[in-house]
Structures are given as structure tokens and as C-alpha cells.
Design an enzyme around this catalytic site. Structure first.
Site, PDB file in Angstrom:
ATOM      1  N   TYR A 143      -4.030  -3.731 -10.708  1.00 31.13           N
ATOM      2  CA  TYR A 143      -3.903  -2.905 -11.922  1.00 31.13           C
ATOM      3  C   TYR A 143      -3.984  -3.733 -13.204  1.00 31.13           C
ATOM      4  CZ  TYR A 143      -2.360   0.965  -8.944  1.00 31.13           C
ATOM      5  OH  TYR A 143      -2.278   1.948  -7.987  1.00 31.13           O
ATOM      6  N   LYS A 193      -2.016  -6.552   3.370  1.00 34.43           N
ATOM      7  CA  LYS A 193      -3.284  -6.389   4.095  1.00 34.43           C
ATOM      8  C   LYS A 193      -3.789  -7.799   4.394  1.00 34.43           C
ATOM      9  CE  LYS A 193      -6.634  -3.680   5.554  1.00 34.43           C
ATOM     10  NZ  LYS A 193      -6.470  -2.876   6.764  1.00 34.43           N
ATOM     11  N   ASP A 225      -2.211  -0.049   6.214  1.00 31.76           N
ATOM     12  CA  ASP A 225      -2.751   1.127   6.917  1.00 31.76           C
ATOM     13  C   ASP A 225      -1.817   1.544   8.051  1.00 31.76           C
ATOM     14  OD1 ASP A 225      -3.471  -1.370   7.873  1.00 31.76           O
ATOM     15  OD2 ASP A 225      -5.359  -0.720   8.759  1.00 31.76           O
ATOM     16  N   ASP A 249       2.257   2.019  -4.933  1.00 31.68           N
ATOM     17  CA  ASP A 249       1.956   3.268  -5.628  1.00 31.68           C
ATOM     18  C   ASP A 249       1.730   4.376  -4.602  1.00 31.68           C
ATOM     19  OD1 ASP A 249       1.223   5.097  -7.491  1.00 31.68           O
ATOM     20  OD2 ASP A 249      -0.535   4.034  -8.254  1.00 31.68           O
ATOM     21  N   ASP A 253       4.703   7.342  -2.857  1.00 33.50           N
ATOM     22  CA  ASP A 253       4.458   8.786  -2.918  1.00 33.50           C
ATOM     23  C   ASP A 253       4.508   9.396  -1.518  1.00 33.50           C
ATOM     24  OD1 ASP A 253       4.282   9.125  -5.605  1.00 33.50           O
ATOM     25  OD2 ASP A 253       2.249   9.953  -5.606  1.00 33.50           O
TER      26      ASP A 253
END
Ligand code: NAD
Length: 357
Positions: A143, A193, A225, A249, A253
């Protein structure tokens, strides 16, 4: 002697003022019971601030925040301000506070409350007993990484960002994850990852190094994942999940959606010096001003404030227990209401919780 805490109160827009007022009612009881004093200073933020001053985060509000021990925030935004340019919109006020106060960690607990199990999209046997915390790094990652941009190369459009973490950023969030786990069930799942990304390989090494000082805490590493899948299959197995900005992020959620009740989810964003507490939902313009919003997410955010900023874990736990008892006794705001339970408004819900403290 009474301990005094300076709290910046930023109600914001929509249901913000209602849920914040209701939360202050609960804090009034805490103040009496625990012999502490909360010194509130109110500040304008979001659309309310735009209307008064033309700026979603006026200097005065920022000053109040910087002079406080903690910030209690409602929500910002609404249709009225939707057509303003991006840097003038209410949400910009929130983003600027996070940046100005250098909040590097976002804490999002997700807990399944027994009386609300049917609100979850998951089977009761899977969701029952879930009590986890997603800890998301907020200042680094793709970001903010440079270089970033869009351009034309060889007649073709390209877009690119840079995923980057500095050692000190990983070290401080990992440390916080282990500290938080010690106050919970002593387990950290670090999500990355590392099978594909160099930045994740480094993240994993540093988390392992920090773990050397916290060998009493169980540490596991998980690819993002796989984590997305295991959160749905066996959410009970997680305690503290720590991860970078972009994975966090998404995972936070997903974790929030497990319980199915937006009005129940609190959060905290913390930095070296400041801490900011807010419900995860927005300003709910569709129900604003009706006195029917669920104040529990904000009340539980205040409980996090008592725990983290005020170092009153017992008071925090008492609020959580009072919320559970109130739900057990059948009181519900409209968003979590079901047949056979008692529908109450924002203030009455806070009153019922306060009575059980
Ligand atoms: P929202 O979270 O405000 O509302 C989504 C739905 O959930 C609505 O139907 C709402 O009535 C309901 N809801 C939310 N909180 C509730 C509560 N406490 N009690 C009962 N019902 C509740 O999201 P949205 O509708 O997408 O956004 C509305 C505005 O809020 C927009 O302007 C958006 O930009 C802003 N927003 C602000 C924040 C923030 O301040 N942190 C976060 C998200 C959205």
C-alpha cells in the site's frame, strides 16, 4: 488517588453520535466502579467537521487527539458529502488521523456470542467457541511501497506497486502479537506467502527471531491462501493471527464476517504513543437519528481502550461479561433481533449493559 485518563471523543456522522453517547453511559459506570476519571474532550471529524470548518480533520481536532491518552471514534461519512473530491471527503479525516498518530497496528477481535450463533453464515458446530484476534500491520507493505505507478511501456499500459517491509516494522508487530497472545490463549499464527514472496521469507525469519524471547507462546506459520480456508473450516483453532497490511486487510474482513454481526465488532489501532478505538462498521446513514443503532461494537471498543490504554483488564472483562449477560437475557437491537427476544433501542441497550456491570 483517582487515575485520570484524557479521552478525545470524535462522534463523527450518522449513527456516530448516538453510539458514542451510549458508550459514554457505560464508561460513567466504569469510572465509579474502578475509581478512575475520564476527562472527555470532544472534536469534530468527518462530514460534521466539513460542515463547520470545510476540513474533515480540523487542526483543533488533531490537537485534541495529540493531547489525549486515547481516542474514541464513532463513524464518518454519508451521502451528503459523497460528491466532494476525494481529499475533501469525510473518510479522509479518518485516514489522516491514522497517519498523523502513526498507528502501526490494527487489532480486530472476532468472537462468537452464544446467543447470536445463528447470525453466522457458518454451521453452529463450527462457529461456537470462536474467539480470535487479527493483528494487521498498518504502515508498510504494497500500500505504501515505492516505486508505484501506471505508465505505458512499449505501447502497452502497465501498473505496478512494491511490496516492501523493513525489519523494524516486522519486529514491532511480531512483538505485539506475542505480547497480546500472552494475555489470551498463548498462540500466534503468522500469515504470509513465503513460498512465493521474498518479503514474506524475511517476515517469517524475523517473526522466528522475535519468538526466541517468547518461547512460552506457541507459534505457527501459515500461507495466506491456506489461512483464508482454515478460517472457514476451523476458526476455533486460531488465537492471534498476525500479518502484513494487505493480507490483514482481507483476512480481518473475513474474520469479521464469521460472526455475522456488523454491529458487534470492535477495533483498536495503536502506535508507540497513541491509541484509537472505533467500531468497524460505518455511519449507517439508513438508520441514523432513529435511536436504533447497535452500540455494542463501540462499547466493546471502549473495553479494548480500558484494557490497552488504561491498563484496566478487569474493567474490560467486566464490560464483555455485561454484554454477554445482556444478550443472554434476550435484549437485542434491531440488527441482531430474532423472534422471541426483546427489541431495544441504542440507549436502552447501553443502559441494560450498564446495569449488569
Ligand atoms: P455501514 O457499516 O455504515 O452500514 C452497512 C449496513 O449495516 C447498513 O444497513 C447499516 O444500517 C447496518 N449497520 C452498520 N452499523 C450498524 C449498527 N451499529 N447497528 C445497526 N446496524 C448497523 O456501511 P455502508 O452503508 O457501506 O457505509 C455508510 C457510510 O459509512 C459511507 O459513507 C461509508 O463511507 C462510511 N463508512 C465509514 C467507516 C468509518 O467511519 N470507519 C467505515 C465504513 C464505512
Amino acid at each position: 488517588m483517582k487515575k485520570v485518563f484524557k479521552i478525545a471523543v470524535l462522534p463523527g456522522d450518522g449513527i456516530g453520535p448516538e453510539i458514542v453517547d451510549a458508550t459514554i453511559r457505560v464508561l460513567d459506570i466504569v469510572s465509579k466502579k474502578y475509581n478512575v476519571h475520564f476527562e472527555y474532550k470532544y472534536g469534530l471529524v468527518g462530514g460534521a467537521a466539513i460542515d463547520e470548518t470545510g476540513d474533515p480533520l480540523p487542526e483543533e481536532t488533531l490537537r485534541i487527539c495529540k493531547e489525549s491518552d486515547a481516542i474514541l471514534f464513532g463513524a464518518v461519512g454519508g451521502e451528503k458529502w459523497d460528491n466532494l473530491p476525494t481529499d475533501k471527503r469525510p473518510e479522509k479525516g479518518l485516514l489522516r488521523i491514522r497517519k498523523e498518530l502513526q498507528l502501526f497496528a490494527n487489532l480486530r477481535p472476532a468472537k462468537a456470542y452464544e446467543p447470536l450463533l445463528d447470525a453466522s453464515p457458518l454451521k453452529e458446530s463450527v462457529i461456537k467457541g470462536v474467539d480470535l484476534l487479527v493483528l494487521r500491520e498498518l504502515t508498510g507493505d504494497v500500500y505504501f511501497g515505492e516505486p508505484r505507478g501506471r505508465e505505458v511501456r512499449n505501447g502497452e499500459r502497465v501498473g505496478y506497486n512494491t511490496m516492501i517491509y523493513y525489519e523494524h516494522e516486522v519486529r514491532r508487530i511480531a512483538k505485539l502479537a506475542f505480547e497480546l497472545a500472552r494475555k489470551r490463549r498463548n498462540k500466534v499464527t503468522s500469515v504470509d506467502k513465503a513460498n512465493v514472496l521474498e518479503v514474506s521469507g524475511m517476515w517469517r525469519d524475523i517473526v522466528n527471531e522475535v519468538h526466541a524471547d517468547y518461547s512460552d507462546v506457541e507459534l505457527e506459520h501459515m500461507y495466506v491462501d491456506n489461512c483464508a480456508m482454515q478460517l472457514i473450516r476451523r476458526p476455533k483453532d486460531f488465537d492471534v493471527i498476525v500479518t502484513g497490511n494487505i493480507f490483514g486487510d482481507i483476512i480481518s474482513d473475513e474474520a469479521g464476517a464469521l460472526t455475522g454481526s456488523l454491529g458487534m465488532l470492535p477495533s483498536a489501532s495503536i502506535g508507540e504513543r497513541y491509541a484509537f478505538y472505533e467500531p468497524i462498521h460505518g455511519s449507517a446513514p439508513d438508520i441514523a437519528g432513529k435511536g436504533i443503532a447497535n452500540p455494542i461494537a463501540t462499547i466493546l471498543s471502549a473495553a479494548m481502550m480500558l484494557d490497552i490504554t488504561c491498563k484496566l483488564p478487569k474493567a474490560a472483562r467486566d464490560i464483555e461479561i455485561a454484554v454477554e449477560k445482556t444478550l443472554d437475557d434476550g435484549f437485542r437491537t434491531v440488527d441482531i433481533w430474532s423472534v422471541g427476544t426483546t427489541k431495544v433501542g441504542t440507549f436502552d441497550m447501553a443502559e441494560e449493559i450498564a446495569r449488569r456491570l
